[in-house]
Motif scaffolding. Structure first.
Motif, PDB file in Angstrom:
ATOM      1  N   VAL A 149       0.768  -1.237   0.138  1.00  9.52           N
ATOM      2  CA  VAL A 149      -0.163  -0.056   0.099  1.00  9.52           C
ATOM      3  C   VAL A 149       1.057   1.382   0.032  1.00  9.52           C
ATOM      4  O   VAL A 149       0.560   2.160  -0.848  1.00  9.52           O
ATOM      5  N   VAL A 150       1.923   1.210   0.742  1.00  2.00           N
ATOM      6  CA  VAL A 150       2.645   2.407   0.899  1.00  2.00           C
ATOM      7  C   VAL A 150       3.454   2.775  -0.471  1.00  2.00           C
ATOM      8  O   VAL A 150       3.283   3.865  -0.822  1.00  2.00           O
ATOM      9  N   TYR A 197      -1.143   7.773  10.417  1.00  2.00           N
ATOM     10  CA  TYR A 197       0.056   6.865   9.954  1.00  2.00           C
ATOM     11  C   TYR A 197       1.234   7.570   9.470  1.00  2.00           C
ATOM     12  O   TYR A 197       1.221   8.020   8.244  1.00  2.00           O
ATOM     13  N   ASN A 253      -5.847   5.135  11.144  1.00  2.00           N
ATOM     14  CA  ASN A 253      -4.746   4.537  12.149  1.00  2.00           C
ATOM     15  C   ASN A 253      -3.750   5.831  12.596  1.00  2.00           C
ATOM     16  O   ASN A 253      -3.629   6.533  11.696  1.00  2.00           O
ATOM     17  N   ASP A 260      -6.525   5.432   1.767  1.00  2.00           N
ATOM     18  CA  ASP A 260      -5.877   4.264   2.182  1.00  2.00           C
ATOM     19  C   ASP A 260      -6.754   3.361   3.098  1.00  2.00           C
ATOM     20  O   ASP A 260      -7.180   3.493   4.122  1.00  2.00           O
ATOM     21  N   ILE A 285      -6.354   0.176   4.115  1.00  2.00           N
ATOM     22  CA  ILE A 285      -5.946  -1.219   4.272  1.00  2.00           C
ATOM     23  C   ILE A 285      -6.515  -1.879   5.515  1.00  2.00           C
ATOM     24  O   ILE A 285      -6.822  -3.031   5.714  1.00  2.00           O
ATOM     25  N   HIS A 286      -7.022  -0.973   6.343  1.00  2.00           N
ATOM     26  CA  HIS A 286      -7.730  -1.545   7.662  1.00  2.00           C
ATOM     27  C   HIS A 286      -9.115  -1.829   7.423  1.00  2.00           C
ATOM     28  O   HIS A 286      -9.945  -2.045   8.639  1.00  2.00           O
ATOM     29  N   LYS A 319      -3.159  -6.457   6.644  1.00  2.00           N
ATOM     30  CA  LYS A 319      -3.539  -6.271   7.904  1.00  2.00           C
ATOM     31  C   LYS A 319      -4.599  -7.514   8.109  1.00  2.00           C
ATOM     32  O   LYS A 319      -4.624  -8.134   9.388  1.00  2.00           O
TER      33      LYS A 319
HETATM   34  C1  PLP Z   1      -2.952   3.047   7.241  1.00  2.00           C
HETATM   35  C2  PLP Z   1      -2.107   2.040   6.804  1.00  2.00           C
HETATM   36  N1  PLP Z   1      -1.700   2.158   5.536  1.00  2.00           N
HETATM   37  C3  PLP Z   1      -0.617   1.171   5.003  1.00  2.00           C
HETATM   38  C4  PLP Z   1       0.171   0.265   5.891  1.00  2.00           C
HETATM   39  C5  PLP Z   1       1.230  -0.552   5.308  1.00  2.00           C
HETATM   40  O1  PLP Z   1       0.703  -1.235   4.317  1.00  2.00           O
HETATM   41  P1  PLP Z   1       1.843  -1.983   3.473  1.00  2.00           P
HETATM   42  O2  PLP Z   1       2.552  -2.753   4.186  1.00  2.00           O
HETATM   43  O3  PLP Z   1       0.939  -2.760   2.486  1.00  2.00           O
HETATM   44  O4  PLP Z   1       2.637  -0.935   2.734  1.00  2.00           O
HETATM   45  C6  PLP Z   1      -0.301   0.283   7.162  1.00  2.00           C
HETATM   46  C7  PLP Z   1       0.279  -0.628   8.330  1.00  2.00           C
HETATM   47  O5  PLP Z   1       0.209  -0.537   9.418  1.00  2.00           O
HETATM   48  C8  PLP Z   1      -1.348   1.123   7.826  1.00  2.00           C
HETATM   49  O6  PLP Z   1      -1.627   1.086   9.055  1.00  2.00           O
END
Ligand code: PLP
Length: 389
Positions: free
Chosen positions: A94-95, A119, A171, A199, A201-202, A233
């Motif tokens: 994601v990052v 985050y 987050n 984002d 992801i959660h 996650k």
């Molecule tokens: C909001 C958020 N985005 C992205 C990530 C990281 O995702 P990735 O490992 O897929 O880059 C996290 C990890 O804690 C997160 O909390």
């Protein structure tokens, strides 16, 4: 699946969480920081990975349709949302996906809005993309954290903001944004031509309220946004480096593919493919059990802290995520002292609240996705340390 019985040594496989304990000279302590789980992955995932490993060829691999369809079907079943499979693209994680999205659209110097405490890798993404960060801090009320729409719009207008990275769910404060809140965000961003990078992801880790994908709240939201997802996650697979990007147009998607390929970021990870398909198609029972376990841990920690440590340390139950945002302002410590207190007195490694922004001063982030007995031990250590102050 009995999560309590499953704490195995993670050091042998290069766990970042444990490596940092070594680096900090805290071998005897308990690591409760980075957002991965000390819980074993679903049996179907292990099976799929073993099967793949037994096939003696590890050559270049393309991403099959099932990588996407399994995710689309999971989202449909969980959220009742129909994702257009053709608008999905792979992301390394994601990052990196967010980083590429920003880089493909921005002019150096463009302003990007975020809502701290948030985050913290968003900050480095913005910096690496040679953009400038604009903050619109969340506002704390009696029952939790809220967006400040007035301030958001003011910042957007006054600073000439072009992009906004939305953390949905959020987050570290654990908010699940409501439809009305996201609608307001969409109105503001649409009005001022701000591109929203959501984002999500959660999205599967909601305990209270239902996750609302940003793009789904209105036509305006869809028009201005893109979203990033991952099994990282939900199914504890961050090391698989296999995520998803969702676009609102072919044009946007083509731009992303171009930048992704130019940086060799679009290659498939043979294990990531298998893990994702097994997660989204064969691991729903594990997911339900994991959520129950996590929610039990949240209840345990919230009750323990609020009955034994308040008002020095207080906590609200997060509406989503396996992260808890501990309000330690009642300890009256400077941030460095607070970090040292957790490390050397309580022998616990948490995330320093201030790395999420100065709004996080006086807070620590606790990861509760760990076997209960470890959390119980951690809470006892914390209570002893507080009592001895
Ligand atoms: C909001 C958020 N985005 C992205 C990530 C990281 O995702 P990735 O490992 O897929 O880059 C996290 C990890 O804690 C997160 O909390």
């Amino acid at each position: 699946m009995k999560f309590d019985d499953h704490m195995v040594d993670r050091k042998q496989y290069y766990s970042v969480k444990y490596k940092r304990m070594e680096d900090e000279g805290m071998e005897e302590g308990i690591p409760l920081w980075v957002a991965d789980m000390d819980l074993p992955v679903a049996p179907a995932i292990t099976e799929a990975l073993v099967k793949r490993a037994q096939h003696p060829y590890m050559g270049y691999t393309y991403i099959p349709e099932e990588y996407y369809s399994s995710f689309v079907n999971w989202q449909k079943k969980r959220l009742g949302i129909e994702i257009d499979i053709d608008m999905l693209s792979p992301a390394h994680n994601v990052v990196v996906g967010i980083q590429l999205a920003l880089e493909m659209l921005r002019e150096p110097g463009d302003k990007v809005l975020v809502q701290p405490p948030v985050y913290f890798p968003f900050y480095s993404i913005i910096e690496r993309a040679q953009c400038q960060r604009v903050n619109s801090p969340l506002v704390e009320k009696e029952d939790g954290f809220y967006m400040d729409f007035e301030d958001m719009e003011k910042q957007i207008v006054e600073e000439g903001v072009k992009f906004y990275i939305l953390c949905n769910p959020h987050n570290p404060v654990g908010r699940v944004w409501k439809k009305e809140e996201l609608e307001k965000v969409a109105e503001i961003c649409h009005r001022h031509g701000v591109t929203v990078i959501s984002d999500e992801i959660h999205c599967d880790l909601t305990h209270k309220g239902k996750h609302i994908p940003f793009y789904s709240v209105s036509d305006k939201a869809k028009e201005v946004s893109m979203a990033f997802y991952s099994s990282g996650k939900t199914f504890n697979l961050p090391a698989m480096h296999s995520a998803y990007a969702l676009f609102n147009s072919k044009e946007m998607q083509d731009k992303y593919t171009k930048i992704s390929e130019s940086q060799n970021r679009g290659d498939a990870n043979a294990f990531g493919i298998e893990a994702n398909i097994a997660a989204f198609t064969k691991s729903e029972d594990w997911y339900q059990e994991m959520m129950e376990y996590i929610e039990g841990n949240i209840d345990y920690v919230a009750d323990f802290i609020n009955s034994n440590l308040s008002p020095k340390i207080k906590v609200r139950k997060p509406e989503a995520t396996f992260l808890m945002w501990l309000d330690c302002r009642g300890l009256n410590m400077e941030q460095e002292e607070l970090n040292n207190f957790f490390k050397t007195k309580a022998k616990l490694l948490l995330n320093d609240g201030e790395i999420f922004g100065q709004e996080g001063r006086g807070f620590m982030r606790l990861n509760i996705a760990t076997p209960r007995y470890l959390l119980e031990k951690a809470m006892k250590q914390l209570k002893k340390a507080v009592d001895e102050l």
